[in-house]
Design a protein around this motif. Structure first.
Motif, PDB file in Angstrom:
ATOM      1  N   UNK A 228       0.838  -1.193   0.000  1.00  0.00           N
ATOM      2  CA  UNK A 228       0.000   0.000   0.000  1.00  0.00           C
ATOM      3  C   UNK A 228       0.881   1.255   0.000  1.00  0.00           C
ATOM      4  N   UNK A 229       1.922   1.246   0.826  1.00  0.00           N
ATOM      5  CA  UNK A 229       2.832   2.397   0.870  1.00  0.00           C
ATOM      6  C   UNK A 229       3.490   2.637  -0.482  1.00  0.00           C
ATOM      7  N   UNK A 230       3.849   1.565  -1.152  1.00  0.00           N
ATOM      8  CA  UNK A 230       4.469   1.682  -2.474  1.00  0.00           C
ATOM      9  C   UNK A 230       3.472   2.245  -3.498  1.00  0.00           C
ATOM     10  N   UNK A 231       2.222   1.801  -3.419  1.00  0.00           N
ATOM     11  CA  UNK A 231       1.200   2.315  -4.329  1.00  0.00           C
ATOM     12  C   UNK A 231       0.986   3.808  -4.103  1.00  0.00           C
ATOM     13  N   UNK A 232       0.958   4.219  -2.841  1.00  0.00           N
ATOM     14  CA  UNK A 232       0.787   5.638  -2.529  1.00  0.00           C
ATOM     15  C   UNK A 232       1.968   6.436  -3.048  1.00  0.00           C
ATOM     16  N   UNK A 233       3.171   5.921  -2.831  1.00  0.00           N
ATOM     17  CA  UNK A 233       4.368   6.645  -3.268  1.00  0.00           C
ATOM     18  C   UNK A 233       4.426   6.768  -4.788  1.00  0.00           C
ATOM     19  N   UNK A 234       4.179   5.660  -5.483  1.00  0.00           N
ATOM     20  CA  UNK A 234       4.296   5.660  -6.943  1.00  0.00           C
ATOM     21  C   UNK A 234       3.137   6.378  -7.633  1.00  0.00           C
ATOM     22  N   UNK A 235       1.932   6.155  -7.149  1.00  0.00           N
ATOM     23  CA  UNK A 235       0.755   6.673  -7.853  1.00  0.00           C
ATOM     24  C   UNK A 235       0.369   8.089  -7.424  1.00  0.00           C
ATOM     25  N   UNK A 236       0.515   8.396  -6.137  1.00  0.00           N
ATOM     26  CA  UNK A 236       0.006   9.681  -5.649  1.00  0.00           C
ATOM     27  C   UNK A 236       1.104  10.700  -5.378  1.00  0.00           C
ATOM     28  N   UNK A 237       2.104  10.305  -4.617  1.00  0.00           N
ATOM     29  CA  UNK A 237       3.154  11.266  -4.255  1.00  0.00           C
ATOM     30  C   UNK A 237       3.935  11.732  -5.479  1.00  0.00           C
ATOM     31  N   UNK A 238       4.198  10.817  -6.393  1.00  0.00           N
ATOM     32  CA  UNK A 238       4.959  11.202  -7.584  1.00  0.00           C
ATOM     33  C   UNK A 238       4.111  12.008  -8.563  1.00  0.00           C
ATOM     34  N   UNK A 239       2.774  11.928  -8.438  1.00  0.00           N
ATOM     35  CA  UNK A 239       1.887  12.638  -9.357  1.00  0.00           C
ATOM     36  C   UNK A 239       1.443  13.991  -8.827  1.00  0.00           C
ATOM     37  N   UNK A 240       1.791  14.295  -7.592  1.00  0.00           N
ATOM     38  CA  UNK A 240       1.364  15.572  -7.003  1.00  0.00           C
ATOM     39  C   UNK A 240       1.991  16.725  -7.775  1.00  0.00           C
ATOM     40  N   UNK A 241       1.173  17.684  -8.130  1.00  0.00           N
ATOM     41  CA  UNK A 241       1.635  18.818  -8.927  1.00  0.00           C
ATOM     42  C   UNK A 241       2.056  19.963  -8.018  1.00  0.00           C
ATOM     43  N   UNK A 242       1.179  20.375  -7.147  1.00  0.00           N
ATOM     44  CA  UNK A 242       1.425  21.505  -6.254  1.00  0.00           C
ATOM     45  C   UNK A 242       1.311  21.020  -4.829  1.00  0.00           C
ATOM     46  N   UNK A 243       2.342  21.227  -4.030  1.00  0.00           N
ATOM     47  CA  UNK A 243       2.311  20.835  -2.634  1.00  0.00           C
ATOM     48  C   UNK A 243       1.742  21.981  -1.815  1.00  0.00           C
ATOM     49  N   UNK A 244       1.026  21.628  -0.766  1.00  0.00           N
ATOM     50  CA  UNK A 244       0.494  22.658   0.133  1.00  0.00           C
ATOM     51  C   UNK A 244       1.628  23.239   0.960  1.00  0.00           C
ATOM     52  N   UNK A 245       1.574  24.522   1.297  1.00  0.00           N
ATOM     53  CA  UNK A 245       2.620  25.096   2.142  1.00  0.00           C
ATOM     54  C   UNK A 245       2.541  24.516   3.542  1.00  0.00           C
ATOM     55  N   UNK A 246       3.693  24.311   4.215  1.00  0.00           N
ATOM     56  CA  UNK A 246       3.646  23.750   5.563  1.00  0.00           C
ATOM     57  C   UNK A 246       2.933  24.713   6.500  1.00  0.00           C
ATOM     58  N   UNK A 247       2.156  24.129   7.404  1.00  0.00           N
ATOM     59  CA  UNK A 247       1.429  24.978   8.364  1.00  0.00           C
ATOM     60  C   UNK A 247       2.074  24.970   9.702  1.00  0.00           C
TER      61      UNK A 247
END
Length: 193
Positions: free
Chosen positions: A174-193
């Motif tokens: 599951x962690x690998x799927x999240x890393x490959x499919x979602x984290x690598x596809x993120x376009x704009x990261x939210x600013x740290x709060x």
């Protein structure tokens, strides 16, 4: 001045005082050395995916993978409280063969995507709305999580410990799927709060 001999044989000079005259006050003890301020813990960088969950029939949680440690309980409650909305989305797509339900709800700048299998297993992913992850990548990630769940159940030695999946192989998939499919596809990261 008079010298006084101590038990260990050393002598130390002491000022003599006259009878009836008070001794001069002792200087106050030195204040303790200032303690350097604690270094605040570094906040983790914002991630596109905050959590992914597998929910069984009758809304029984089977697995939670939380990627935002600061919001663990909040994310679990968000997913569990949103299951009624997911049920409504599933009923709206009752005649569709597509398992992917899309965005079920948006709360506090986070989108909850859901997928429901033919056997009634619900998969939910909570993503940062500002991450800009394409819906096709979310669909693929939830499909990969479903495959990891199916492989876990296909293992003859697998047992649900206390109702939750504790398999490290499942967690890794599951962690690998999240890393490959979602984290690598993120376009704009939210600013740290």
């Amino acid at each position: 001045r008079a010298a006084k001999q101590h038990r260990n044989g050393s002598t130390r000079s002491m000022a003599t005082t006259q009878p009836g005259v008070p001794a001069p006050p002792r200087p106050p003890p030195a204040p303790p050395a200032p303690v350097p301020p604690a270094v605040p813990a570094r906040k983790p960088s914002p991630r596109a995916c905050a959590a992914l969950a597998v929910i069984g029939k009758k809304n029984r949680p089977l697995a939670f993978r939380v990627y935002d440690a600061n919001s663990d309980a909040y994310l679990r409650n968000l997913i569990l409280c949103s299951l009624d909305v997911v049920d409504e989305c599933a009923q709206a797509q009752e005649n569709s063969r597509d398992e992917f339900l899309g965005v079920a709800t948006t709360v506090d700048g986070r989108k909850l995507y859901a997928s429901r299998t033919a056997t009634g297993i619900t998969l939910c992913a909570v993503l940062d709305a500002a991450a800009g992850v394409p819906e096709a990548h979310v669909r693929a990630c939830l499909a990969d999580a479903r495959k990891a769940y199916a492989k876990c159940l296909a293992n003859p030695f697998f047992k649900l410990d206390g109702g939750e999946i504790t398999s490290p192989v499942f967690a890794t998939r599951v962690d690998e799927a999240v890393r490959l499919r979602l984290e690598s596809a993120a376009v704009v990261r939210a600013p740290p709060s």
